[in-house]
Design an enzyme around this catalytic site. Structure first.
Site, PDB file in Angstrom:
ATOM      1  N   ASP A  78       0.826  -3.805   3.212  1.00  0.00           N
ATOM      2  CA  ASP A  78       2.281  -3.999   3.122  1.00  0.00           C
ATOM      3  C   ASP A  78       3.076  -2.740   3.471  1.00  0.00           C
ATOM      4  O   ASP A  78       4.178  -2.531   2.961  1.00  0.00           O
ATOM      5  CB  ASP A  78       2.689  -4.468   1.698  1.00  0.00           C
ATOM      6  CG  ASP A  78       2.057  -5.792   1.344  1.00  0.00           C
ATOM      7  OD1 ASP A  78       1.831  -6.594   2.282  1.00  0.00           O
ATOM      8  OD2 ASP A  78       1.762  -6.014   0.167  1.00  0.00           O
ATOM      9  N   ARG A  79       2.506  -1.918   4.309  1.00  0.00           N
ATOM     10  CA  ARG A  79       3.145  -0.659   4.725  1.00  0.00           C
ATOM     11  C   ARG A  79       3.436   0.291   3.554  1.00  0.00           C
ATOM     12  O   ARG A  79       4.297   1.150   3.648  1.00  0.00           O
ATOM     13  CB  ARG A  79       4.445  -0.938   5.513  1.00  0.00           C
ATOM     14  CG  ARG A  79       4.164  -1.721   6.765  1.00  0.00           C
ATOM     15  CD  ARG A  79       5.339  -1.846   7.687  1.00  0.00           C
ATOM     16  NE  ARG A  79       4.985  -2.731   8.793  1.00  0.00           N
ATOM     17  CZ  ARG A  79       4.459  -2.317   9.924  1.00  0.00           C
ATOM     18  NH1 ARG A  79       4.241  -1.046  10.128  1.00  0.00           N
ATOM     19  NH2 ARG A  79       4.150  -3.172  10.876  1.00  0.00           N
TER      20      ARG A  79
END
Ligand SMILES: Cc1cc2nc3c(=O)[nH]c(=O)nc-3n(C[C@H](O)[C@H](O)[C@H](O)COP(=O)(O)O)c2cc1C
Length: 200
Positions: A178-179
């Site tokens: 999710d970065r």
């Protein structure tokens, strides 16, 4: 265990780099020792190219090249440069910046002696990044030099050798879901390193 140590990072960023480099090799990263070197010329214009990391020299990152090349000219004008390692298999990146200086002649000669003969001839034959009329011309130079040094040790050319980049900042980046990546930036103050966590 906190994230910092679970990533194999230690208070000494050079030791941390060595661990990550070994892990990249063990993970089968192709050309894990390749990095990008960014330099800036006298007009302030940057350029970047790929080189091979050849070990630590007195706590500086070592690489070898032609001392008449554009990158060497840039370094003469501005000793500040940056290195970037990217290991896709592990989603890791290391950014390093600092000042660059030439290795000693004995250090360059010692490394040159470990290179295979073909690469040693190449260092003499190629005026790196200068105009080349044709590939045939380069191959003729190689032939001429092979004849010149037949049955002899090939000396290290005076225009060829190493540099070491002494790091002032080093940032370790680990890609996460999710970065929400992990980033730790080390900065050197005199002889001590401090680090902080950066937002992804
Ligand atoms: C994987 C890879 C490794 C390279 N390793 C080196 C190296 O160790 N030394 C070098 O001088 N050039 C190396 N090169 C070539 C450089 O990227 C560059 O073309 C050359 O050094 C000229 O750069 P300059 O004109 O900016 O000085 C390598 C290129 C690649 C793609």
């Amino acid at each position: 265990m906190n994230t910092f140590s679970s990533l194999g990072l230690q208070a000494d960023p050079i030791a941390s780099f060595s661990s990550w480099l070994k892990e990249a090799e063990a993970a089968g990263v192709a050309q894990y020792e390749a990095f990008s070197l960014a330099t800036v010329n006298a007009n302030g214009n940057p350029s970047v190219r790929t080189l091979l990391f050849k070990g630590m020299y007195r706590n500086g990152f070592g690489f070898f090249t032609n001392y008449n090349s554009p990158k060497a000219e840039d370094i003469r004008n501005n000793t500040y440069a940056a290195l970037l390692f990217f290991w896709q298999v592990q989603a890791r990146q290391i950014r390093i910046s600092g000042t660059v200086e030439k290795l000693g002649q004995a250090e360059s000669q010692a490394y040159f002696a470990t290179r295979d003969r073909g690469s040693q001839i190449g260092a003499w034959a190629s005026a790196q990044s200068e105009d080349l009329a044709s590939r045939e011309h380069l191959l003729e130079q190689v032939k001429r030099l092979e004849a010149k040094y037949a049955n002899q040790q090939i000396p290290c050319p005076p225009h060829w050798g190493g540099f070491r980049l002494e790091p002032q900042t080093m940032e370790f980046w680990q890609g996460r879901k999710d970065r929400l990546h992990d980033r730790f930036e080390f900065t050197r103050t005199d002889t001590e390193w401090t680090y902080r966590r950066l937002a992804p």
